[in-house]
Scaffold this motif. Structure first.
Motif, PDB file in Angstrom:
ATOM      1  N   ILE A 188       0.827  -1.206   0.000  1.00  0.00           N
ATOM      2  CA  ILE A 188       0.000   0.000   0.000  1.00  0.00           C
ATOM      3  C   ILE A 188       0.862   1.258   0.000  1.00  0.00           C
ATOM      4  CG2 ILE A 188      -1.762   1.312   1.244  1.00  0.00           C
ATOM      5  CD1 ILE A 188      -2.752  -1.319   2.445  1.00  0.00           C
ATOM      6  N   ALA A 189       0.576   2.161  -0.924  1.00  0.00           N
ATOM      7  CA  ALA A 189       1.143   3.507  -0.908  1.00  0.00           C
ATOM      8  C   ALA A 189       0.063   4.422  -0.325  1.00  0.00           C
ATOM      9  CB  ALA A 189       1.524   3.958  -2.307  1.00  0.00           C
ATOM     10  N   PHE A 190       0.243   4.851   0.907  1.00  0.00           N
ATOM     11  CA  PHE A 190      -0.794   5.606   1.610  1.00  0.00           C
ATOM     12  C   PHE A 190      -0.886   7.037   1.089  1.00  0.00           C
ATOM     13  CE2 PHE A 190       0.131   2.107   4.412  1.00  0.00           C
ATOM     14  CZ  PHE A 190      -1.094   1.783   4.964  1.00  0.00           C
ATOM     15  N   GLU A 191      -2.111   7.479   0.889  1.00  0.00           N
ATOM     16  CA  GLU A 191      -2.342   8.863   0.491  1.00  0.00           C
ATOM     17  C   GLU A 191      -1.852   9.804   1.586  1.00  0.00           C
ATOM     18  OE1 GLU A 191      -3.600  11.654  -2.326  1.00  0.00           O
ATOM     19  OE2 GLU A 191      -3.521   9.473  -2.498  1.00  0.00           O
ATOM     20  N   ILE A 192      -2.170   9.458   2.833  1.00  0.00           N
ATOM     21  CA  ILE A 192      -1.736  10.238   3.991  1.00  0.00           C
ATOM     22  C   ILE A 192      -1.346   9.262   5.099  1.00  0.00           C
ATOM     23  CG2 ILE A 192      -2.368  11.964   5.725  1.00  0.00           C
ATOM     24  CD1 ILE A 192      -4.536  12.974   3.845  1.00  0.00           C
ATOM     25  N   ALA A 193      -0.262   9.558   5.785  1.00  0.00           N
ATOM     26  CA  ALA A 193       0.121   8.814   6.987  1.00  0.00           C
ATOM     27  C   ALA A 193       0.028   9.757   8.177  1.00  0.00           C
ATOM     28  CB  ALA A 193       1.541   8.263   6.855  1.00  0.00           C
ATOM     29  N   VAL A 194      -0.655   9.329   9.231  1.00  0.00           N
ATOM     30  CA  VAL A 194      -0.895  10.168  10.402  1.00  0.00           C
ATOM     31  C   VAL A 194      -0.173   9.581  11.607  1.00  0.00           C
ATOM     32  CG1 VAL A 194      -2.653  11.226  11.865  1.00  0.00           C
ATOM     33  CG2 VAL A 194      -3.205  10.623   9.499  1.00  0.00           C
ATOM     34  N   PHE A 195       0.510  10.438  12.356  1.00  0.00           N
ATOM     35  CA  PHE A 195       1.179  10.009  13.586  1.00  0.00           C
ATOM     36  C   PHE A 195       0.515  10.694  14.777  1.00  0.00           C
ATOM     37  CE2 PHE A 195       4.508  10.983  16.789  1.00  0.00           C
ATOM     38  CZ  PHE A 195       4.688   9.689  17.271  1.00  0.00           C
ATOM     39  N   THR A 196       0.123   9.896  15.779  1.00  0.00           N
ATOM     40  CA  THR A 196      -0.512  10.459  16.977  1.00  0.00           C
ATOM     41  C   THR A 196       0.505  10.681  18.090  1.00  0.00           C
ATOM     42  OG1 THR A 196      -1.135   8.233  17.771  1.00  0.00           O
ATOM     43  CG2 THR A 196      -2.752   9.451  16.420  1.00  0.00           C
ATOM     44  N   ASN A 197       1.183   9.623  18.539  1.00  0.00           N
ATOM     45  CA  ASN A 197       2.133   9.740  19.644  1.00  0.00           C
ATOM     46  C   ASN A 197       2.902   8.436  19.772  1.00  0.00           C
ATOM     47  OD1 ASN A 197       0.333   7.950  21.323  1.00  0.00           O
ATOM     48  ND2 ASN A 197      -0.979   9.760  21.204  1.00  0.00           N
ATOM     49  N   LEU A 198       3.966   8.472  20.566  1.00  0.00           N
ATOM     50  CA  LEU A 198       4.744   7.261  20.837  1.00  0.00           C
ATOM     51  C   LEU A 198       5.045   7.197  22.329  1.00  0.00           C
ATOM     52  CD1 LEU A 198       6.222   4.827  19.376  1.00  0.00           C
ATOM     53  CD2 LEU A 198       8.300   6.165  19.723  1.00  0.00           C
ATOM     54  N   THR A 199       4.469   6.207  23.007  1.00  0.00           N
ATOM     55  CA  THR A 199       4.743   5.956  24.420  1.00  0.00           C
ATOM     56  C   THR A 199       4.866   4.460  24.623  1.00  0.00           C
ATOM     57  OG1 THR A 199       2.384   5.884  24.999  1.00  0.00           O
ATOM     58  CG2 THR A 199       3.483   8.026  25.145  1.00  0.00           C
ATOM     59  N   GLN A 200       5.242   4.037  25.818  1.00  0.00           N
ATOM     60  CA  GLN A 200       5.567   2.627  26.032  1.00  0.00           C
ATOM     61  C   GLN A 200       4.377   1.694  25.837  1.00  0.00           C
ATOM     62  OE1 GLN A 200       7.881   1.588  29.507  1.00  0.00           O
ATOM     63  NE2 GLN A 200       7.134  -0.517  29.482  1.00  0.00           N
ATOM     64  N   ASP A 201       4.582   0.685  25.013  1.00  0.00           N
ATOM     65  CA  ASP A 201       3.623  -0.394  24.796  1.00  0.00           C
ATOM     66  C   ASP A 201       4.293  -1.450  23.915  1.00  0.00           C
ATOM     67  OD1 ASP A 201       1.261  -1.745  25.157  1.00  0.00           O
ATOM     68  OD2 ASP A 201       0.103  -0.571  23.711  1.00  0.00           O
ATOM     69  N   HIS A 202       3.799  -2.655  23.964  1.00  0.00           N
ATOM     70  CA  HIS A 202       4.211  -3.737  23.056  1.00  0.00           C
ATOM     71  C   HIS A 202       5.690  -4.109  23.151  1.00  0.00           C
ATOM     72  CE1 HIS A 202       0.267  -3.228  21.404  1.00  0.00           C
ATOM     73  NE2 HIS A 202       0.537  -2.052  20.874  1.00  0.00           N
ATOM     74  N   LEU A 203       6.325  -3.833  24.296  1.00  0.00           N
ATOM     75  CA  LEU A 203       7.740  -4.170  24.394  1.00  0.00           C
ATOM     76  C   LEU A 203       7.949  -5.677  24.545  1.00  0.00           C
ATOM     77  CD1 LEU A 203       9.327  -1.259  26.439  1.00  0.00           C
ATOM     78  CD2 LEU A 203       8.758  -1.425  24.021  1.00  0.00           C
ATOM     79  N   ASP A 204       6.872  -6.414  24.811  1.00  0.00           N
ATOM     80  CA  ASP A 204       6.959  -7.876  24.796  1.00  0.00           C
ATOM     81  C   ASP A 204       7.322  -8.368  23.396  1.00  0.00           C
ATOM     82  OD1 ASP A 204       4.246  -6.788  24.361  1.00  0.00           O
ATOM     83  OD2 ASP A 204       3.749  -8.840  23.812  1.00  0.00           O
ATOM     84  N   PHE A 205       6.898  -7.621  22.367  1.00  0.00           N
ATOM     85  CA  PHE A 205       7.154  -7.990  20.973  1.00  0.00           C
ATOM     86  C   PHE A 205       8.421  -7.312  20.441  1.00  0.00           C
ATOM     87  CE2 PHE A 205       6.726  -7.428  16.388  1.00  0.00           C
ATOM     88  CZ  PHE A 205       6.362  -8.698  15.967  1.00  0.00           C
ATOM     89  N   PHE A 206       8.568  -6.012  20.731  1.00  0.00           N
ATOM     90  CA  PHE A 206       9.661  -5.249  20.121  1.00  0.00           C
ATOM     91  C   PHE A 206      10.937  -5.236  20.962  1.00  0.00           C
ATOM     92  CE2 PHE A 206       5.897  -3.513  18.010  1.00  0.00           C
ATOM     93  CZ  PHE A 206       6.302  -3.621  16.695  1.00  0.00           C
ATOM     94  N   GLY A 207      10.827  -5.484  22.247  1.00  0.00           N
ATOM     95  CA  GLY A 207      12.011  -5.546  23.093  1.00  0.00           C
ATOM     96  C   GLY A 207      12.411  -4.226  23.710  1.00  0.00           C
ATOM     97  N   ASP A 208      12.399  -3.150  22.921  1.00  0.00           N
ATOM     98  CA  ASP A 208      12.754  -1.834  23.453  1.00  0.00           C
ATOM     99  C   ASP A 208      12.065  -0.748  22.621  1.00  0.00           C
ATOM    100  OD1 ASP A 208      14.421  -1.267  21.121  1.00  0.00           O
ATOM    101  OD2 ASP A 208      15.964  -2.519  22.046  1.00  0.00           O
ATOM    102  N   MET A 209      12.106   0.474  23.125  1.00  0.00           N
ATOM    103  CA  MET A 209      11.405   1.572  22.475  1.00  0.00           C
ATOM    104  C   MET A 209      12.018   1.925  21.123  1.00  0.00           C
ATOM    105  SD  MET A 209       8.746   2.496  24.142  1.00  0.00           S
ATOM    106  CE  MET A 209       8.381   4.104  23.450  1.00  0.00           C
ATOM    107  N   LYS A 210      13.307   1.705  20.958  1.00  0.00           N
ATOM    108  CA  LYS A 210      13.941   2.012  19.672  1.00  0.00           C
ATOM    109  C   LYS A 210      13.349   1.158  18.560  1.00  0.00           C
ATOM    110  CE  LYS A 210      18.429   2.449  17.375  1.00  0.00           C
ATOM    111  NZ  LYS A 210      18.100   3.774  16.855  1.00  0.00           N
ATOM    112  N   ARG A 211      13.237  -0.153  18.808  1.00  0.00           N
ATOM    113  CA  ARG A 211      12.665  -1.047  17.786  1.00  0.00           C
ATOM    114  C   ARG A 211      11.190  -0.723  17.554  1.00  0.00           C
ATOM    115  NH1 ARG A 211      15.721  -5.356  20.540  1.00  0.00           N
ATOM    116  NH2 ARG A 211      17.577  -5.835  19.294  1.00  0.00           N
ATOM    117  N   TYR A 212      10.492  -0.408  18.631  1.00  0.00           N
ATOM    118  CA  TYR A 212       9.072  -0.028  18.512  1.00  0.00           C
ATOM    119  C   TYR A 212       8.936   1.221  17.643  1.00  0.00           C
ATOM    120  CZ  TYR A 212       4.378   1.336  20.232  1.00  0.00           C
ATOM    121  OH  TYR A 212       3.057   1.690  20.338  1.00  0.00           O
ATOM    122  N   GLY A 213       9.758   2.226  17.918  1.00  0.00           N
ATOM    123  CA  GLY A 213       9.726   3.451  17.118  1.00  0.00           C
ATOM    124  C   GLY A 213      10.132   3.214  15.677  1.00  0.00           C
TER     125      GLY A 213
END
Length: 481
Positions: A188-213
């Motif tokens: 998919i080539a998105f017409e618009i990409a929207v960013f709301t915020n980045l706070t701690q979540d899903h670190l069980d999957f990503f391991g750390d905030m850097k990978r999550y971001g």
């Protein structure tokens, strides 16, 4: 559709001889039918290669796999089964994503509310739109029950194809970090990409905030989106900015092209004046809290980019009276107000509690828990957040999944006790809710957080019917008798 035609979409390491007709796509061997193409990959919990023979026995015509799996039907060996599935799914449904304007909304919190606000504006402007996200898919008179925030590719592209068939021209979809990391939306080539915020979540999957971001960043690459809407008040936006991607920013604290003046606010909503790149838009927001002003600004910025006028934006936002389970007022009892919210991260809980604190003349009570088999690091942080903002808390089960609920409660308590001892732990959520409701007196506010509009509670692999709003109304019905 011939297998050989679909294989034009991918690169593969090798294939066994033979071509065949593909009539369907399948990721669960139990639902395999005659003519299906079955996809195998090493999942996070289960390796689906072990089910290839079962799929073949049920009629699967071919298998895409990451290693040979002992079937007699054609096998296509690929490096990444998930990636192959995504591109083949798009091709099988004739690339509906190429004929639709698709807006992708990502961020830790706010995706669902921004998506619903934007769709309300689009409908007000006469644009036939579709919505895909945590609460399911909606388009025309159709509703598809929720599965994941961003559906798996086979389901996703079948949905997009049906939306196109129904005359939808614009789709608003939540895009989770998991979906980006796993390549679910790569065609998919998105017409618009929207960013709301980045706070701690899903670190069980990503391991750390850097990978999550880094997963979030994938949506804002030049080849993935044509335009970006960025939160000027979230520092991570600076990492998303790309001079080669046109963008607009929104915010209340830092300079931004889209900002707002809050004229008035109550526990049920607010009136604001939005400045949309020097065009003024006065409107009502049917949900309380500054975070919902941010959500409205993001939706309005998108709508303006899509060609909607300020009057349509104002009417569309005012028409969106609320989103199921998102800081939603449910009932009054003994002069107190009861709200339900999906807040399941420290940041989300803080935003909801701080919003309600502004309008609470009595006790602010919170009932919440944390999900099992997910990011355990946020559990004590959730406890700390609740202790800082509320006068009393009931710590209870959320979706314990395969964990012992008492272990989860203890980890939440450890954080809560650092700031307050005004709480109780009640393992069973319904009993905890009844306890919290019975605490209420005039002027109090009760926030029941964590599940929002969910209609189940997951315990040991079984999803039991459960809905916070239904439980509240049942309890109130008994108390008022």
């Amino acid at each position: 559709m011939k297998l050989s035609f679909l294989l034009r979409e991918i690169s593969y390491e090798r294939r066994t001889a033979g071509d065949c007709e593909i009539t369907g796509l399948c990721t669960d061997s139990r639902s395999a039918c005659d003519g299906d193409l079955f996809f195998c990959y090493a999942g996070t919990r289960v390796d689906s290669h072990r089910f290839a023979k079962d799929a073949e026995s049920r009629g699967a015509a071919a298998v895409v796999c990451e290693r040979e799996c002992g079937v007699s039907c054609p096998q296509i060996i690929v490096k990444n089964g998930r990636e192959a599935m995504t591109h083949i799914s798009a091709a099988f449904y004739n690339h509906p994503e190429r004929d639709l304007k698709i807006v992708g909304v990502t961020g830790t919190n706010g995706k669902t509310t921004v998506s619903h606000m934007l769709r309300s504006i689009l409908e007000e402007g006469g644009i036939k739109s579709g919505l895909i996200g945590t609460l399911g898919a909606k388009y025309g008179n159709k509703f598809v029950a929720p599965a994941l925030t961003t559906p798996d590719p086979v389901f996703l592209f079948s949905l997009l194809a049906d939306m196109k068939k129904e005359g939808v021209t614009t789709v608003v979809t939540e895009v989770s970090a998991h979906a980006l990391a796993l390549g679910k939306v790569s065609p998919i080539a998105f017409e618009i990409a929207v960013f709301t915020n980045l706070t701690q979540d899903h670190l069980d999957f990503f391991g750390d905030m850097k990978r999550y971001g880094n997963a979030k960043k994938l949506l804002f690459q030049r080849e993935k989106c044509r335009f970006a809407v960025l939160n000027a008040d979230d520092p991570f936006s600076r990492e998303l900015y790309d001079k080669n991607v046109p963008s607009v920013s929104y915010g209340l604290e830092n300079p931004a092209e889209v900002f707002a003046v809050i004229e008035s606010e109550t526990a049920r909503g607010s009136r604001v004046v939005l400045n949309l790149s020097d065009e003024l838009c006065e409107t009502a927001i049917g949900m309380t809290g500054r975070h919902n002003v941010y959500n409205a600004m993001a939706a309005a910025a998108c709508a303006k980019r899509l060609g909607l006028g300020v009057e349509e934006i104002a009417r569309g936002l005012a028409r969106c009276k609320g989103v199921d389970g998102r800081l939603e007022w449910v009932a009054s009892f003994r002069g107190a107000d009861i709200f339900v919210d999906f807040a399941h991260t420290p940041d989300g809980l803080e935003k909801s509690l701080s919003a309600l604190r502004e309008h609470c003349t009595g006790k602010l009570v919170c009932l919440f828990g944390c999900g099992g088999n997910r990011d355990a690091g946020k559990r004590p942080l959730m406890g700390e957040t609740a202790a800082k903002y509320c006068d009393f808390a009931v710590i209870t089960s959320d979706n314990p999944r395969y964990e012992d609920p008492c272990d989860i409660l203890a980890q939440v308590e450890a954080g809560y006790k650092r700031y307050s001892k005004r709480y109780v732990s009640v393992e069973e959520r319904e009993k905890g809710t009844e306890y919290a409701v019975n605490l209420l007196t005039a002027g109090d506010i009760l926030l029941i957080a964590g599940k929002g509009g969910e209609t189940y509670q997951e315990i040991m692999g079984i999803k039991y019917s459960y809905n916070d709003k239904a439980v509240i109304n049942s309890i109130l019905g008994k108390l008022k008798q």
